[in-house]
Write an enzyme that holds these catalytic residues in place. Structure first.
Site, PDB file in Angstrom:
ATOM      1  N   GLN A 140      32.733  33.165   9.434  1.00  0.00           N
ATOM      2  CA  GLN A 140      31.407  32.676   9.833  1.00  0.00           C
ATOM      3  C   GLN A 140      31.528  31.951  11.173  1.00  0.00           C
ATOM      4  O   GLN A 140      32.119  30.874  11.245  1.00  0.00           O
ATOM      5  CB  GLN A 140      30.882  31.707   8.776  1.00  0.00           C
ATOM      6  CG  GLN A 140      29.551  31.079   9.119  1.00  0.00           C
ATOM      7  CD  GLN A 140      29.276  29.858   8.244  1.00  0.00           C
ATOM      8  OE1 GLN A 140      30.134  29.424   7.477  1.00  0.00           O
ATOM      9  NE2 GLN A 140      28.085  29.321   8.345  1.00  0.00           N
ATOM     10  N   GLY A 141      30.986  32.535  12.231  1.00  0.00           N
ATOM     11  CA  GLY A 141      31.105  31.959  13.567  1.00  0.00           C
ATOM     12  C   GLY A 141      29.846  31.224  13.989  1.00  0.00           C
ATOM     13  O   GLY A 141      29.041  31.757  14.773  1.00  0.00           O
ATOM     14  N   SER A 143      29.900  27.204  14.337  1.00  0.00           N
ATOM     15  CA  SER A 143      30.234  25.959  15.054  1.00  0.00           C
ATOM     16  C   SER A 143      30.933  26.224  16.374  1.00  0.00           C
ATOM     17  O   SER A 143      31.721  27.163  16.507  1.00  0.00           O
ATOM     18  CB  SER A 143      31.138  25.086  14.188  1.00  0.00           C
ATOM     19  OG  SER A 143      30.522  24.827  12.963  1.00  0.00           O
ATOM     20  N   GLU A 256      25.627  28.877   1.422  1.00  0.00           N
ATOM     21  CA  GLU A 256      26.812  28.099   1.779  1.00  0.00           C
ATOM     22  C   GLU A 256      26.793  26.737   1.086  1.00  0.00           C
ATOM     23  O   GLU A 256      27.842  26.173   0.784  1.00  0.00           O
ATOM     24  CB  GLU A 256      26.877  27.910   3.309  1.00  0.00           C
ATOM     25  CG  GLU A 256      28.200  27.284   3.724  1.00  0.00           C
ATOM     26  CD  GLU A 256      28.339  27.104   5.222  1.00  0.00           C
ATOM     27  OE1 GLU A 256      27.392  27.411   5.959  1.00  0.00           O
ATOM     28  OE2 GLU A 256      29.408  26.650   5.649  1.00  0.00           O
TER      29      GLU A 256
HETATM   30  C1  FAD Z   1      37.375  22.636   6.570  1.00  0.00           C
HETATM   31  C2  FAD Z   1      36.277  23.077   7.485  1.00  0.00           C
HETATM   32  C3  FAD Z   1      35.887  24.408   7.514  1.00  0.00           C
HETATM   33  C4  FAD Z   1      34.884  24.823   8.384  1.00  0.00           C
HETATM   34  N1  FAD Z   1      34.556  26.143   8.423  1.00  0.00           N
HETATM   35  C5  FAD Z   1      33.612  26.570   9.309  1.00  0.00           C
HETATM   36  C6  FAD Z   1      33.303  27.967   9.415  1.00  0.00           C
HETATM   37  O1  FAD Z   1      33.874  28.818   8.717  1.00  0.00           O
HETATM   38  N2  FAD Z   1      32.383  28.342  10.323  1.00  0.00           N
HETATM   39  C7  FAD Z   1      31.723  27.450  11.127  1.00  0.00           C
HETATM   40  O2  FAD Z   1      30.874  27.860  11.904  1.00  0.00           O
HETATM   41  N3  FAD Z   1      31.997  26.118  11.050  1.00  0.00           N
HETATM   42  C8  FAD Z   1      32.930  25.665  10.161  1.00  0.00           C
HETATM   43  N4  FAD Z   1      33.227  24.323  10.082  1.00  0.00           N
HETATM   44  C9  FAD Z   1      32.576  23.394  11.002  1.00  0.00           C
HETATM   45  C10 FAD Z   1      31.521  22.519  10.327  1.00  0.00           C
HETATM   46  O3  FAD Z   1      30.368  23.264  10.054  1.00  0.00           O
HETATM   47  C11 FAD Z   1      31.251  21.340  11.282  1.00  0.00           C
HETATM   48  O4  FAD Z   1      32.439  20.562  11.326  1.00  0.00           O
HETATM   49  C12 FAD Z   1      30.094  20.502  10.806  1.00  0.00           C
HETATM   50  O5  FAD Z   1      28.885  21.190  10.950  1.00  0.00           O
HETATM   51  C13 FAD Z   1      30.012  19.164  11.597  1.00  0.00           C
HETATM   52  O6  FAD Z   1      29.988  19.417  12.961  1.00  0.00           O
HETATM   53  P1  FAD Z   1      31.020  18.706  13.940  1.00  0.00           P
HETATM   54  O7  FAD Z   1      32.405  18.905  13.438  1.00  0.00           O
HETATM   55  O8  FAD Z   1      30.720  19.181  15.320  1.00  0.00           O
HETATM   56  O9  FAD Z   1      30.728  17.169  13.818  1.00  0.00           O
HETATM   57  P2  FAD Z   1      29.502  16.385  14.469  1.00  0.00           P
HETATM   58  O10 FAD Z   1      28.252  17.164  14.275  1.00  0.00           O
HETATM   59  O11 FAD Z   1      29.886  16.013  15.849  1.00  0.00           O
HETATM   60  O12 FAD Z   1      29.451  15.111  13.563  1.00  0.00           O
HETATM   61  C14 FAD Z   1      30.375  14.026  13.742  1.00  0.00           C
HETATM   62  C15 FAD Z   1      29.923  12.873  12.866  1.00  0.00           C
HETATM   63  O13 FAD Z   1      28.628  12.424  13.297  1.00  0.00           O
HETATM   64  C16 FAD Z   1      27.703  12.453  12.210  1.00  0.00           C
HETATM   65  N5  FAD Z   1      26.387  12.910  12.717  1.00  0.00           N
HETATM   66  C17 FAD Z   1      26.154  13.954  13.550  1.00  0.00           C
HETATM   67  N6  FAD Z   1      24.829  14.081  13.761  1.00  0.00           N
HETATM   68  C18 FAD Z   1      24.216  13.106  13.067  1.00  0.00           C
HETATM   69  C19 FAD Z   1      22.860  12.737  12.848  1.00  0.00           C
HETATM   70  N7  FAD Z   1      21.854  13.394  13.425  1.00  0.00           N
HETATM   71  N8  FAD Z   1      22.602  11.675  12.045  1.00  0.00           N
HETATM   72  C20 FAD Z   1      23.610  11.004  11.421  1.00  0.00           C
HETATM   73  N9  FAD Z   1      24.923  11.319  11.575  1.00  0.00           N
HETATM   74  C21 FAD Z   1      25.225  12.343  12.367  1.00  0.00           C
HETATM   75  C22 FAD Z   1      28.262  13.446  11.223  1.00  0.00           C
HETATM   76  O14 FAD Z   1      27.871  13.172   9.899  1.00  0.00           O
HETATM   77  C23 FAD Z   1      29.765  13.239  11.396  1.00  0.00           C
HETATM   78  O15 FAD Z   1      30.201  12.159  10.609  1.00  0.00           O
HETATM   79  C24 FAD Z   1      34.227  23.881   9.223  1.00  0.00           C
HETATM   80  C25 FAD Z   1      34.610  22.534   9.175  1.00  0.00           C
HETATM   81  C26 FAD Z   1      35.623  22.124   8.333  1.00  0.00           C
HETATM   82  C27 FAD Z   1      36.016  20.672   8.308  1.00  0.00           C
END
Ligand code: FAD
Length: 394
Positions: A140-141, A143, A256
């Site tokens: 799933q692409g 992020s 999901e």
């Molecule tokens: C084990 C694992 C597997 C994954 N697999 C996939 C995958 O297969 N495909 C894919 O596309 N992605 C995948 N991801 C990515 C995942 O979807 C993202 O990590 C997630 O959406 C959070 O985005 P970010 O890491 O950019 O963190 P950010 O969005 O930068 O968030 C950082 C912190 O800020 C907080 N935050 C952000 N915005 C707000 C808001 N508006 N209000 C309050 N708090 C906020 C969040 O809660 C978090 O604590 C995976 C992640 C992990 C850890």
């Protein structure tokens, strides 16, 4: 302690779904009893390299496919055997109850499969049989380095070309990315914002795709980063219509968050029950931790079964699906914290298979409040869109 063993999935409000659940449950349970030893011999375990685990799980999928189980719950015109998401939910539940793994590839199948069958039936016809039989793996692409919670900020771009589209950009945290054959990629096809997004089916064997595994805190390559350097995508690999990417992403997130929560609660019941077998009954800290985890897990099971029923009836849970995601993150971490309390020194120092797996799972459980939608964001969704709380009331 029999109390932490999950009951069989209960009835469903819709009589035809209830009948489907019971029929799947009865026939599968009997088959698993007869074939369990053979299936255990071909089942991968966490705690080892993910590459080895996934290779072993392909054998399990193959065995399940040969007996017809993986095709249940998928449309007949896409290589399935008919039925609804209820059949799939029972399959995952019974696998976990029998102590067998739910293959990692099926987490991606549950995330992407419903999208393909609904928005791209031709692609589903071509590709579903591959994943249902263990031949292929999907990714799933969504992020990107600067677009996680704020998915609408994504920058990966697809431009129209003579033969379809040309894709440029980067994705990250792609689960199983380096082992996958195909990915569903969300890309920008117009202006900034969420409206001009589209979804594409990308062949990861394309020489213009580079995939690099990322090492997680548990030492495994749980995910990868993917780079698209002018990848030519045939017009037929557009999923849905141009500009339908956001709708598709929202549809996908219901699975999901909802079906994944169901699938995980099944595994978590097994982990808690087998963890309790190792517990010293005089250990009050462990008893307390197990009790708290079991309450959360029971709430999750009830809630996510109701969600699975909605998905099976093609009803949209909408923003309430965030409740399932919050419950899942809490239950997942509570169960693994309870297991850590039970294990005490063994959790820290035992290098055997059992505790290596449990340590690995504890590390992974920390991520359950991040993937599929970070928990703080889910709480905001519940406050804004489910409870409709004013900002000043929080
Ligand atoms: C084990 C694992 C597997 C994954 N697999 C996939 C995958 O297969 N495909 C894919 O596309 N992605 C995948 N991801 C990515 C995942 O979807 C993202 O990590 C997630 O959406 C959070 O985005 P970010 O890491 O950019 O963190 P950010 O969005 O930068 O968030 C950082 C912190 O800020 C907080 N935050 C952000 N915005 C707000 C808001 N508006 N209000 C309050 N708090 C906020 C969040 O809660 C978090 O604590 C995976 C992640 C992990 C850890």
């Amino acid at each position: 302690m029999a109390g932490v063993v999950a009951e069989a999935p209960g009835g469903a409000a819709d009589p035809s779904l209830a009948e489907e659940a019971v029929s799947m449950h009865e026939s599968l349970t009997g088959w698993l009893e007869v074939n369990r030893a053979a299936l255990e011999a071909v089942s991968g375990m966490r705690g080892q390299a993910i590459e080895t685990q996934v290779a072993e799980e392909r054998e399990l999928i193959r065995a399940l496919d040969e007996a017809g189980w993986t095709r249940r719950g998928w449309p007949a015109d896409a290589g399935g055997a008919g039925g609804t998401a209820i059949s799939r939910a029972v399959l995952y539940d019974r696998l976990a109850a029998a102590g067998l793994p739910i293959p990692e590839a099926f987490v991606l199948l549950e995330t992407l499969g419903p999208v393909l069958t609904r928005y791209a039936p031709d692609l589903a016809r071509r590709h579903l049989p591959g994943i249902l039989s263990g031949r292929t793996i999907w990714a799933q692409g969504f992020s990107e380095p600067d677009a996680g919670s704020d998915l609408a900020a994504l920058r990966c771009r697809a431009e129209p070309s003579a033969s379809g589209f040309v894709l440029r950009g980067q994705k990250t945290w792609t689960t199983l990315g380096h082992l996958a054959d195909f990915a569903l990629v969300l890309a920008r096809t117009g202006e900034p914002g969420y409206r001009d997004l589209s979804a594409f089916w990308v062949d990861l064997a394309d020489p213009h795709v580079t995939v690099r595994p990322i090492t997680a805190a548990n030492g495994r390559h749980e995910f990868a980063e993917m780079f698209f350097d002018e990848v030519v995508i045939p017009a037929g690999h557009l999923i849905g219509a141009i500009g339908q990417g956001w709708e598709i992403a929202m549809y996908l997130l219901q699975y999901e968050r909802g079906m994944y929560a169901w699938l995980r609660q099944a595994v978590l019941h097994n982990r808690l029950a087998t963890g309790v077998n190792l517990m010293n009954p005089a250990d009050h800290d462990a008893l307390r931790a197990v009790g708290s985890a079991f309450i959360l897990l029971t709430a999750l099971r009830r809630r996510s079964w109701a969600t699975v029923e909605q998905l099976a009836a093609d009803l949209s849970p909408g923003p309430e699906i965030s409740v399932d995601k919050i419950l899942l993150a809490q239950a997942e971490q509570a169960v693994h914290d309870a297991v850590r309390t039970i294990g005490a020194a063994a959790f820290l120092f035992d290098g055997g298979e059992e505790w290596s797996m449990r340590r690995d799972e504890w590390f992974y459980s920390r991520a359950s409040s991040i993937f599929g939608g970070a928990i703080d964001v889910q709480r905001n969704i519940v406050a804004d869109r489910v409870l409709k709380l004013s900002k000043s009331a929080r």
